[in-house]
Design a protein around this motif. Structure first.
Motif, mmCIF file in Angstrom:
data_model
loop_
_atom_site.group_PDB
_atom_site.id
_atom_site.type_symbol
_atom_site.label_atom_id
_atom_site.label_comp_id
_atom_site.label_asym_id
_atom_site.label_seq_id
_atom_site.Cartn_x
_atom_site.Cartn_y
_atom_site.Cartn_z
ATOM 1 N N GLY A 1 28.577 -16.091 -25.481
ATOM 2 C CA GLY A 1 27.856 -16.403 -24.262
ATOM 3 C C GLY A 1 26.417 -15.962 -24.199
ATOM 4 N N ARG A 2 25.924 -15.300 -25.261
ATOM 5 C CA ARG A 2 24.536 -14.815 -25.280
ATOM 6 C C ARG A 2 23.821 -15.331 -26.526
ATOM 7 N N LEU A 3 22.498 -15.363 -26.455
ATOM 8 C CA LEU A 3 21.696 -15.639 -27.641
ATOM 9 C C LEU A 3 21.542 -14.353 -28.441
ATOM 10 N N ALA A 4 21.874 -14.414 -29.731
ATOM 11 C CA ALA A 4 21.709 -13.265 -30.614
ATOM 12 C C ALA A 4 20.350 -13.300 -31.304
ATOM 13 N N GLU A 5 19.860 -14.520 -31.572
ATOM 14 C CA GLU A 5 18.586 -14.653 -32.293
ATOM 15 C C GLU A 5 18.038 -16.046 -32.065
ATOM 16 N N MET A 6 16.713 -16.163 -32.086
ATOM 17 C CA MET A 6 16.052 -17.469 -31.993
ATOM 18 C C MET A 6 14.729 -17.405 -32.732
ATOM 19 N N ALA A 7 14.431 -18.465 -33.473
ATOM 20 C CA ALA A 7 13.173 -18.513 -34.223
ATOM 21 C C ALA A 7 12.889 -19.947 -34.630
ATOM 22 N N GLU A 8 11.671 -20.160 -35.132
ATOM 23 C CA GLU A 8 11.380 -21.455 -35.743
ATOM 24 C C GLU A 8 12.317 -21.653 -36.926
ATOM 25 N N CYS A 9 12.689 -22.910 -37.168
ATOM 26 C CA CYS A 9 13.799 -23.215 -38.073
ATOM 27 C C CYS A 9 13.647 -22.566 -39.452
ATOM 28 N N GLU A 10 12.565 -22.839 -40.128
ATOM 29 C CA GLU A 10 12.409 -22.325 -41.497
ATOM 30 C C GLU A 10 12.313 -20.810 -41.516
ATOM 31 N N GLU A 11 11.683 -20.240 -40.508
ATOM 32 C CA GLU A 11 11.593 -18.782 -40.415
ATOM 33 C C GLU A 11 12.986 -18.167 -40.292
ATOM 34 N N LEU A 12 13.843 -18.779 -39.486
ATOM 35 C CA LEU A 12 15.192 -18.246 -39.294
ATOM 36 C C LEU A 12 16.008 -18.333 -40.576
ATOM 37 N N PHE A 13 15.906 -19.452 -41.273
ATOM 38 C CA PHE A 13 16.702 -19.629 -42.486
ATOM 39 C C PHE A 13 16.197 -18.760 -43.629
ATOM 40 N N LYS A 14 14.894 -18.493 -43.663
ATOM 41 C CA LYS A 14 14.347 -17.664 -44.734
ATOM 42 C C LYS A 14 14.472 -16.171 -44.437
ATOM 43 N N SER A 15 14.352 -15.800 -43.144
ATOM 44 C CA SER A 15 14.353 -14.375 -42.800
ATOM 45 C C SER A 15 15.224 -14.103 -41.582
ATOM 46 N N LYS B 1 10.121 -32.139 -29.608
ATOM 47 C CA LYS B 1 10.676 -31.186 -30.565
ATOM 48 C C LYS B 1 12.197 -31.101 -30.414
ATOM 49 N N THR B 2 12.818 -30.428 -31.386
ATOM 50 C CA THR B 2 14.270 -30.271 -31.392
ATOM 51 C C THR B 2 14.635 -28.800 -31.385
ATOM 52 N N LEU B 3 15.467 -28.412 -30.416
ATOM 53 C CA LEU B 3 16.069 -27.086 -30.391
ATOM 54 C C LEU B 3 17.553 -27.248 -30.686
ATOM 55 N N SER B 4 18.052 -26.494 -31.652
ATOM 56 C CA SER B 4 19.481 -26.507 -31.968
ATOM 57 C C SER B 4 20.105 -25.179 -31.588
ATOM 58 N N LEU B 5 21.316 -25.245 -31.041
ATOM 59 C CA LEU B 5 22.110 -24.061 -30.732
ATOM 60 C C LEU B 5 23.314 -24.041 -31.658
ATOM 61 N N VAL B 6 23.478 -22.920 -32.385
ATOM 62 C CA VAL B 6 24.585 -22.800 -33.342
ATOM 63 C C VAL B 6 25.395 -21.548 -33.016
ATOM 64 N N GLY B 7 26.587 -21.493 -33.593
ATOM 65 C CA GLY B 7 27.468 -20.349 -33.372
ATOM 66 C C GLY B 7 28.913 -20.781 -33.484
ATOM 67 N N GLU B 8 29.819 -19.797 -33.517
ATOM 68 C CA GLU B 8 31.241 -20.094 -33.622
ATOM 69 C C GLU B 8 31.750 -20.779 -32.357
ATOM 70 N N SER B 9 32.944 -21.366 -32.449
ATOM 71 C CA SER B 9 33.589 -21.936 -31.274
ATOM 72 C C SER B 9 33.782 -20.847 -30.224
ATOM 73 N N GLY B 10 33.498 -21.184 -28.977
ATOM 74 C CA GLY B 10 33.612 -20.204 -27.910
ATOM 75 C C GLY B 10 32.344 -19.435 -27.641
ATOM 76 N N ALA B 11 31.253 -19.784 -28.342
ATOM 77 C CA ALA B 11 29.986 -19.068 -28.150
ATOM 78 C C ALA B 11 29.297 -19.455 -26.846
ATOM 79 N N GLY B 12 29.654 -20.610 -26.289
ATOM 80 C CA GLY B 12 29.030 -21.057 -25.041
ATOM 81 C C GLY B 12 28.049 -22.203 -25.220
ATOM 82 N N LYS B 13 27.995 -22.786 -26.413
ATOM 83 C CA LYS B 13 27.017 -23.838 -26.692
ATOM 84 C C LYS B 13 27.266 -25.088 -25.853
#
Length: 322
Positions: free
Chosen positions: A233-247, A43-55
């Motif tokens: 530096g923290r996770l704000a939210e995590m979900a399955e891809c389509e669930e996150l984009f829809k809700s 599977k694929t996990l992606s981490l997104v966020g602005e520069s400086g988020a800690g990714k």
């Protein structure tokens, strides 16, 4: 129960801020400050966020390029802290490879492509020269590069071809996890789809897992199974891809999606704008880290850091709204 390949538990990376001739520590940069997630097999996990988020710091921790301040990383159920240096070299590094953002800077311009791809095999395995040669030609074919190009140098290829070569090198030692740091951001839009399709094809054929660091939400939505949104530096939210984009639930996630171009001009979406700039990692706000910028902030947001909780099946967030 999901088949977990990699698990990160409460990862923290704090860099000291020093001053004066004696290098006195006057503060800390909290680049990663308590991040936990899992990557499942195939599977694929992606981490997104602005520069400086800690990714990227998180990715370096997984690659063992940065030593964490605290926290643990488990690979196939084994804590990397228990690995000796020899075990890291023989059991971990061949199984966890990387593809960098810039395929030009990640290759030695004085090495031929066949030697670049063969390097992980020569370093990490005991294959004969004929076995290595056969594997290199197989990998070139897998990523759509002609075998007669094996003797060429990196500068003789386009950016998209160089990224294909980087992927072939990452696949050389049959890894179980590949960390991809902005794998298509330096490529033309016309080439991005080719590389993303190549990654998905290799995943389906070889069962490899991906940890993707990315800014471009279209790329993330196309290649991901799970998505984590990082802020300061923290996770704000995590979900399955389509669930996150829809809700999306967290105001920061909604703001990211609001700032991105829509899939279609007629699509309506919630507009949510953040105030000001990202706080410095040396002066993380008390309470919720987003509250100075959040239009939905309440009094409790400035005083209490929200808990990380599952608010729907496989959908987690850290926000006082839920």
């Amino acid at each position: 129960m999901a088949d977990v390949l990699l698990e990160c538990r409460d990862l923290k990376k704090h860099y000291p801020v020093t001053r004066g001739l004696l290098q006195r520590v006057v503060g800390w940069v909290r680049a990663v400050d308590g991040v936990s997630f899992t990557v499942e097999r195939g599977k694929t996990l992606s981490l997104v966020g602005e520069s400086g988020a800690g990714k990227t710091t998180t990715a370096k921790a997984v690659l063992q390029l940065e030593r964490m301040t605290s926290g643990s990383i488990l690979f196939e159920g084994k804590d990397l802290k228990d690995f000796s240096r020899a075990q890291l070299k023989t059991e971990y590094r061949p199984r966890v490879q990387a593809v960098q953002q810039n395929p030009w800077s990640s290759m030695n311009p004085r090495m031929r492509v066949r030697d670049i791809i063969a390097e992980p095999l020569v370093v990490n395995t005991r294959q004969t020269k004929s076995q290595v040669r056969a594997r290199v030609l197989e990998l070139l074919g897998n990523v759509g590069i002609a075998a007669d190009c094996a003797g060429h140098y990196p500068h003789e290829f386009s950016g998209g071809q160089r990224q294909r070569i980087a992927i072939a090198r990452a696949l050389a030692s049959s890894p179980r996890l590949i960390v991809l740091d902005e794998p298509v951001s330096s490529l033309d839009v016309s080439i991005r789809a080719q590389i993303m399709n190549l990654l998905k094809d290799r995943q389906e054929r070889e069962g490899v897992s991906y940890l993707v660091i990315a800014h471009h939400l279209g790329t993330v939505r196309y290649v991901s199974h799970m998505v984590g949104v990082m802020y300061l530096g923290r996770l704000a939210e995590m979900a399955e891809c389509e669930e996150l984009f829809k809700s999306p639930l967290h105001p920061y996630t909604k703001a990211l999606f609001s700032a991105a171009l829509p899939d279609h001009p007629d699509n309506e979406r919630e507009e949510l704008l953040l105030h000001g700039d990202v706080a410095a990692a040396t002066a993380v706000p008390k309470g919720c880290r987003l509250h100075p910028r959040c239009p939905m902030a309440m009094q409790v947001c400035a005083e209490v850091e929200p808990d990380w909780k599952e608010v729907a099946p496989r959908h987690w967030t850290a926000c006082h709204l839920y």
